[in-house]
Design an enzyme around this catalytic site. Structure first.
Site, PDB file in Angstrom:
ATOM      1  N   GLU A   1       0.808  -1.225   0.000  1.00 39.89           N
ATOM      2  CA  GLU A   1       0.000   0.000   0.000  1.00 39.89           C
ATOM      3  C   GLU A   1       0.838   1.270   0.000  1.00 39.89           C
ATOM      4  O   GLU A   1       0.706   2.121   0.894  1.00 39.89           O
ATOM      5  CB  GLU A   1      -0.991  -0.027   1.176  1.00 39.89           C
ATOM      6  CG  GLU A   1      -2.060  -1.068   0.956  1.00 39.89           C
ATOM      7  CD  GLU A   1      -3.194  -1.069   1.970  1.00 39.89           C
ATOM      8  OE1 GLU A   1      -3.061  -0.445   3.039  1.00 39.89           O
ATOM      9  OE2 GLU A   1      -4.214  -1.723   1.706  1.00 39.89           O
TER      10      GLU A   1
ATOM     11  N   GLU B   1      -5.207  -8.771  -1.049  1.00 37.58           N
ATOM     12  CA  GLU B   1      -5.894  -8.711   0.246  1.00 37.58           C
ATOM     13  C   GLU B   1      -7.372  -8.468  -0.003  1.00 37.58           C
ATOM     14  O   GLU B   1      -7.725  -7.586  -0.784  1.00 37.58           O
ATOM     15  CB  GLU B   1      -5.382  -7.553   1.113  1.00 37.58           C
ATOM     16  CG  GLU B   1      -4.015  -7.740   1.676  1.00 37.58           C
ATOM     17  CD  GLU B   1      -3.624  -6.614   2.623  1.00 37.58           C
ATOM     18  OE1 GLU B   1      -4.518  -5.988   3.232  1.00 37.58           O
ATOM     19  OE2 GLU B   1      -2.419  -6.354   2.750  1.00 37.58           O
TER      20      GLU B   1
HETATM   21  C1  BG6 Z   1      -4.538  -3.277   4.503  1.00 38.41           C
HETATM   22  C2  BG6 Z   1      -3.204  -3.578   5.112  1.00 38.41           C
HETATM   23  O1  BG6 Z   1      -4.693  -1.920   4.499  1.00 38.41           O
HETATM   24  O2  BG6 Z   1      -5.698  -3.605   5.192  1.00 38.41           O
HETATM   25  C3  BG6 Z   1      -3.243  -4.619   6.212  1.00 38.41           C
HETATM   26  O3  BG6 Z   1      -2.245  -3.913   4.133  1.00 38.41           O
HETATM   27  C4  BG6 Z   1      -4.475  -4.416   7.060  1.00 38.41           C
HETATM   28  O4  BG6 Z   1      -2.019  -4.543   6.919  1.00 38.41           O
HETATM   29  C5  BG6 Z   1      -5.701  -4.606   6.187  1.00 38.41           C
HETATM   30  O5  BG6 Z   1      -4.555  -5.249   8.164  1.00 38.41           O
HETATM   31  C6  BG6 Z   1      -7.038  -4.534   6.913  1.00 38.41           C
HETATM   32  O6  BG6 Z   1      -7.110  -3.372   7.667  1.00 38.41           O
HETATM   33  P1  BG6 Z   1      -7.435  -3.401   9.226  1.00 38.41           P
HETATM   34  O7  BG6 Z   1      -7.193  -2.028   9.654  1.00 38.41           O
HETATM   35  O8  BG6 Z   1      -8.826  -3.830   9.346  1.00 38.41           O
HETATM   36  O9  BG6 Z   1      -6.469  -4.361   9.822  1.00 38.41           O
END
Ligand code: BG6
Length: 476
Positions: free
Chosen positions: A197, A375
């Site tokens: 990111e 992700e």
């Molecule tokens: C992404 C990141 O932004 O979202 C992760 O690369 C992160 O590290 C994931 O955990 C989900 O976000 P959150 O804040 O719910 O953990």
């Protein structure tokens, strides 16, 4: 209508959210080690010693006061120190990934485990050995690693000594770190992500600088662009078969209405928040709208004479992106997490599977490079009752999003080559530091203060995902 035969299915994680072992195996302190837990509406803090010697703190996205030094305090809980203890559970966790039918595992290496201060010439042998055993064990399970070289972090000593990415010496430190990894693991790892990111553009933990004004942030990002491109260029001389990508967060999307002001605001917001970064790294040059953007923000980049040539020579091979939600944009208020057509999670993230198909099409239209959804997942409060978690909501979410990817591949001919859901085994949330915002198909017995047995327990979604990974989505 199944996914292609060689489509990669798996899970994704980040070191400081799951690994723990923060003072073991010669690991140095990481910028994230100073970040407290928070909650929705209660931002995480970096704990500090202020210039006058008193104790202080600052929000993770805020400027740190001048002269403040990140400091650990005994009375404070820091989620990265233990996290969910992958450091001692890696074998069990990989067994679960294998049982799920995963063919890939995307994880990040901890920079300060390999180079504790980020500045030495010799890597920490215990750090390399830790990931050696992880990668070798994955191979025995036929799981291909995808490695994030740097997931929003850096050794804290680099932040203190150099001011992190604001200083060009960090480019050299990153080059040395990344090329050490690539030389060491290239025969076992084909896919590499230079950054996670990169478009989040801020915060002490990710950038390692106290300052958070646009000039500093964009200078940091320029230095990261150069670091990434120079590593890609040199890595190709080490092994021509390696594939490099960088990861982008892709949530800014729709105009909040058909008012042309909102449509224009959405277009420019998306370009600045997402495409700007991918344009530079995928096309190898700053895009035409940079001059207007930098003028508006008062940014003047400092560049070395060969930076632009380096950017051109080290473009990425594929694009990886995270997709959890979509957002709407208005000319008046910028990005909002509101859309009357969508349901939201308890953390106010709109759920929008069609937005994922939209992103896949949009990215391929623009770059014509292979894509991977690196992700995607649903953060929810799960209830463990009699050793079971009935998380039909997570099954619904994953089914809808996997169908959207399948449509993009089979109906729209978008070359998406993989899906790594976040995060197969519960881990600490990045934005809030909470444990109760759970994404996994495996429950980890741990609470928001790090208490619990750390036992791993399969949720209902585990069997569902296993069936779909193994059948390549035949029953979606
Ligand atoms: C992404 C990141 O932004 O979202 C992760 O690369 C992160 O590290 C994931 O955990 C989900 O976000 P959150 O804040 O719910 O953990």
């Amino acid at each position: 209508m199944t996914f292609p035969k060689d489509f990669l299915f798996g899970g994704a994680t980040a070191d400081f959210q799951c690994e723990g072992g923060f003072d073991e195996g010669g690991r140095g302190l990481l910028t994230h080690d100073f970040v407290t837990a928070g909650a929705y509406g209660k931002p995480r803090q970096i704990t500090l010693t202020l210039k006058d010697g008193t104790r202080g703190s600052a929000g993770v996205r805020d400027e740190l006061p001048e002269g403040a030094v990140p400091t650990l305090f005994d009375d404070t809980y820091y989620p990265s120190h233990q996290a969910t203890d992958f450091y001692h559970h890696w074998r069990e966790d990989i067994d679960l990934l294998a049982e799920l039918g995963s063919t890939t595992y995307r994880f990040s290496m901890c920079w300060s485990r390999i180079f504790p201060t980020g500045m030495a010439q010799e890597p920490n042998p215990e750090g390399l050995a830790f990931y050696d055993q992880v990668i070798d064990y994955l191979a025995t399970k036929h799981i291909q690693p995808i490695i994030t070289i740097c997931h929003d972090e850096l050794p804290n000593a680099l932040a203190i000594e150099y001011g992190g990415w604001a200083d060009r010496r960090t480019i050299a430190a990153y080059q040395h770190y990344a090329l050490t990894l690539i030389r060491h693991y290239h025969d076992r790892v084909k896919y590499w992500l230079t950054f996670n990111e990169i478009n989040i553009l801020g915060g002490y933990a990710a950038l390692g600088t106290h300052k958070q004004d646009p000039q500093t942030r964009y200078q940091c990002v320029h230095n990261m662009f150069v670091a990434s491109a120079s590593v890609i260029r040199q890595a190709r001389l080490i092994d021509r078969n390696l594939q490099f990508g960088t990861m982008y967060m892709m949530s800014e999307m729709y105009p909040a209405s058909s008012d042309p002001q909102n449509v224009w605001a959405a277009y420019t917001t998306r370009r600045e928040a997402c495409f700007f970064f991918a344009d530079v790294m995928s096309r190898g040059a700053y895009p035409h709208y940079t001059r207007e953007l930098f003028k508006r923000l008062g940014v003047t980049l400092e560049m070395a004479s060969d930076d632009l040539e380096t950017l051109k020579a080290g473009t990425i091979d594929f694009l990886a992106f995270s997709y959890y939600r979509s957002g709407t944009v208005t000319a008046e208020n910028g990005l909002l997490n509101e859309n009357p057509h969508l349901q939201t999670t308890p953390w106010h993230w709109p759920i929008d599977p069609l937005g994922l198909r939209y992103c896949l099409n949009e990215l391929f239209d623009r770059y014509q490079k292979p894509l991977i959804v690196i992700e995607n997942g649903l953060g929810m409060i799960d209830k463990l009752e009699n050793g079971q978690v009935h998380d039909q909501y997570r099954i619904d979410y994953m089914a809808d999003h996997l169908r959207a990817i399948r449509d993009a591949i089979t109906l729209d001919d978008v070359p998406c080559f993989g899906y790594t859901m976040w995060a197969p085994i519960d881990l600490v949330s990045l934005s809030t530091g909470e444990m109760k915002k759970r994404y996994g198909v495996v429950y980890v017995d741990m609470d928001d203060q790090g208490h619990g047995s750390l036992q791993r327990i399969k949720k209902d979604s585990f069997a569902w995902l296993e069936e779909n990974y193994r059948s390549r989505g035949a029953n979606l």
